[in-house]
Every structure is written in C-alpha cells, then in structure tokens.
Design an enzyme around this catalytic site. Structure first.
Site, PDB file in Angstrom:
ATOM      1  N   ASP A 149       0.794  -1.240   0.000  1.00 39.26           N
ATOM      2  CA  ASP A 149       0.000   0.000   0.000  1.00 39.26           C
ATOM      3  C   ASP A 149       0.829   1.295   0.000  1.00 39.26           C
ATOM      4  O   ASP A 149       0.525   2.221   0.761  1.00 39.26           O
ATOM      5  CB  ASP A 149      -0.975   0.003   1.188  1.00 39.26           C
ATOM      6  CG  ASP A 149      -1.947  -1.169   1.166  1.00 39.26           C
ATOM      7  OD1 ASP A 149      -1.851  -2.015   0.262  1.00 39.26           O
ATOM      8  OD2 ASP A 149      -2.820  -1.250   2.053  1.00 39.26           O
ATOM      9  N   LYS A 191      -7.036  -4.879  -3.245  1.00 33.63           N
ATOM     10  CA  LYS A 191      -7.787  -5.442  -2.117  1.00 33.63           C
ATOM     11  C   LYS A 191      -8.736  -4.406  -1.563  1.00 33.63           C
ATOM     12  O   LYS A 191      -8.560  -3.207  -1.823  1.00 33.63           O
ATOM     13  CB  LYS A 191      -6.835  -5.910  -1.016  1.00 33.63           C
ATOM     14  CG  LYS A 191      -6.012  -4.757  -0.421  1.00 33.63           C
ATOM     15  CD  LYS A 191      -4.988  -5.239   0.564  1.00 33.63           C
ATOM     16  CE  LYS A 191      -4.196  -4.100   1.147  1.00 33.63           C
ATOM     17  NZ  LYS A 191      -4.956  -3.208   2.015  1.00 33.63           N
ATOM     18  N   CYS A 217      -1.994  -2.883   7.598  1.00 33.47           N
ATOM     19  CA  CYS A 217      -1.899  -3.747   6.414  1.00 33.47           C
ATOM     20  C   CYS A 217      -0.604  -4.547   6.353  1.00 33.47           C
ATOM     21  O   CYS A 217      -0.604  -5.688   5.899  1.00 33.47           O
ATOM     22  CB  CYS A 217      -2.140  -2.931   5.159  1.00 33.47           C
ATOM     23  SG  CYS A 217      -3.860  -2.373   5.101  1.00 33.47           S
TER      24      CYS A 217
HETATM   25  C1  VGL Z   1      -4.705   0.558   5.706  1.00 36.30           C
HETATM   26  C2  VGL Z   1      -6.278   1.342   7.161  1.00 36.30           C
HETATM   27  C3  VGL Z   1      -7.246   1.236   6.201  1.00 36.30           C
HETATM   28  C4  VGL Z   1      -3.276   0.202   5.464  1.00 36.30           C
HETATM   29  C5  VGL Z   1      -5.669   0.435   4.730  1.00 36.30           C
HETATM   30  O1  VGL Z   1      -2.836   0.174   4.297  1.00 36.30           O
HETATM   31  O2  VGL Z   1      -2.557  -0.056   6.464  1.00 36.30           O
HETATM   32  N1  VGL Z   1      -5.015   0.996   6.921  1.00 36.30           N
HETATM   33  N2  VGL Z   1      -6.938   0.778   4.981  1.00 36.30           N
END
Ligand code: VGL
Ligand code: ZN
Length: 207
Positions: free
Chosen positions: A8, A108, A153
């Site tokens: 991410d 995702k 994540c």
């Molecule tokens: C994430 C919170 C919500 C992350 C993704 O990438 O850690 N955290 N969505």
C-alpha cells in the site's frame, strides 16, 4: 525464489493523502533501493482499492467520526476517513515508487461489507485475494515485506503470509515501513515476531 511485497505505498497513506501515515513518504527511498537491488526475482505491490462508500469509511456510518470504532457486518471496525477510492488520485501509487519494476499488483478492499488489511484475504478471512496462490505458483521460498501501515496492512499481510505460505521464510523490513500509531507499531512488531516473522533492516537485507 525471493519475492518482495510492497504494501500500500499509495498517495492516500502519505502526507497529503486522505489517511496519511506519519512520515509515510519516507519509505520511498528505501523501498526503491530494495526494488533496484537485484536481490529479488519477483516484486509485488498491494493496492488498497475501495469502492466509494466503503463500509470501513466513517462517512458511511451516520454519527461516526474517523478513528472511532464502529461496526461493520456485525464486527468491530475502525472507522477510517474516506481513502483510496478506486480510480482516485488517493488510490494511485506514490509517484516516486519504481512501479515499472513491479511484476504484479494485488488490489484489495473492494467488498464494501468487509475491510481487507491483508493483501492475502479479507478481515473475516472468508475471501482470498489470490495472492497466496500466485506466490505459491511462482515457487516463492522467501518473502520480504514492507510498506504502509506497519500496524495494519503490513502486520496482517505478514501474519497471513506465515499462515498461508507454509515453508516460506517471511521477513518484515522495518525501515522501509511506517505505522499509524507508535504503540500499535510496537505491538505489531511483537505480534509478527511471535508468529515467526523475522524483523530485518534494509541494510541487512541488502548486505
Ligand atoms: C490501511 C487502514 C485502512 C493500510 C488500509 O494500508 O494499512 N489501513 N486501509
Ligand atoms: Zn483501506
């Protein structure tokens, strides 16, 4: 077969994004050094990819504010600011990321009724993304992972990697990652270590 999994590294989780991780942009030079090192046979990036109105967004729950705990499909759920909405700038990978060297992108979080911190499966552990099968088919034996956010994540992806890829060595690269909450980061590192994830620095990995 060595693989690097970049979690991410998107605009939304960097300063200026909708769910900024403190110093999230500081992972970029380190991640790029890993990407360009020649140490990896396979490089995968995950991408948080939510439909507008996703059930993890506080805005989808009247009266709830971001960072309060609410309920999603009957389970406790952190209420997040709207973030990484499909096809938005927020969801794009950070422009400095050496994306040209990435072999595969695993999206995702598309199901509005369940959040997906892990790049491997939804939080309810019902729906798989297909990433474990992909890495198994490629014959991956060593998996290094890093990115954003360590306490969400990255942590859940590392724990799932250990569980879903038996026999694969899993390492978390600490200085190529940043977290949302310092206490959460500490707990995440303890949890990863307890479940067999090695904690490494990019220096060790690149030595
Ligand atoms: C994430 C919170 C919500 C992350 C993704 O990438 O850690 N955290 N969505
Ligand atoms: Zn998300």
């Amino acid at each position: 077969m060595k693989a690097l999994l970049l979690i991410d590294i998107q605009n939304g989780f960097c300063p200026g994004g909708n769910l900024p991780v403190p110093d999230g942009n500081q992972v970029l030079p380190v991640a790029n050094k890993l990407i360009d090192s020649g140490k990896y046979d396979l490089i995968v990036a995950s991408q948080d990819w939510h439909p507008a109105g996703h059930g993890s967004f506080a805005s989808a729950h009247p009266g709830k504010k971001p960072f309060e705990v609410g309920t999603l499909s009957g389970k406790p759920q952190m209420m997040w600011p709207d973030h990484c909405v499909q096809n938005s700038k927020d969801a794009e990978f950070h422009p400095d990321l050496h994306l040209g060297a990435v072999d595969f992108i695993q999206q995702k979080g598309q199901n509005p009724a369940v959040d997906s911190y892990s790049a491997f499966r939804d939080n309810d552990q019902a729906a798989l993304t297909g990433l474990a099968a992909y890495l198994r088919n490629k014959g991956v034996t060593e998996l290094d992972l890093c990115g954003l956010a360590t306490d969400y994540c990255v942590k859940f992806s590392a724990l799932d990697a250990v569980e879903m890829l038996p026999g694969v060595t899993v390492r978390f690269i600490e200085d190529a990652s940043r977290g949302i909450d310092p206490a959460g980061v500490k707990a995440a590192i303890d949890a990863m270590r307890a479940r067999g994830v090695a904690i490494a620095s990019s220096k060790e990995v690149l030595a």
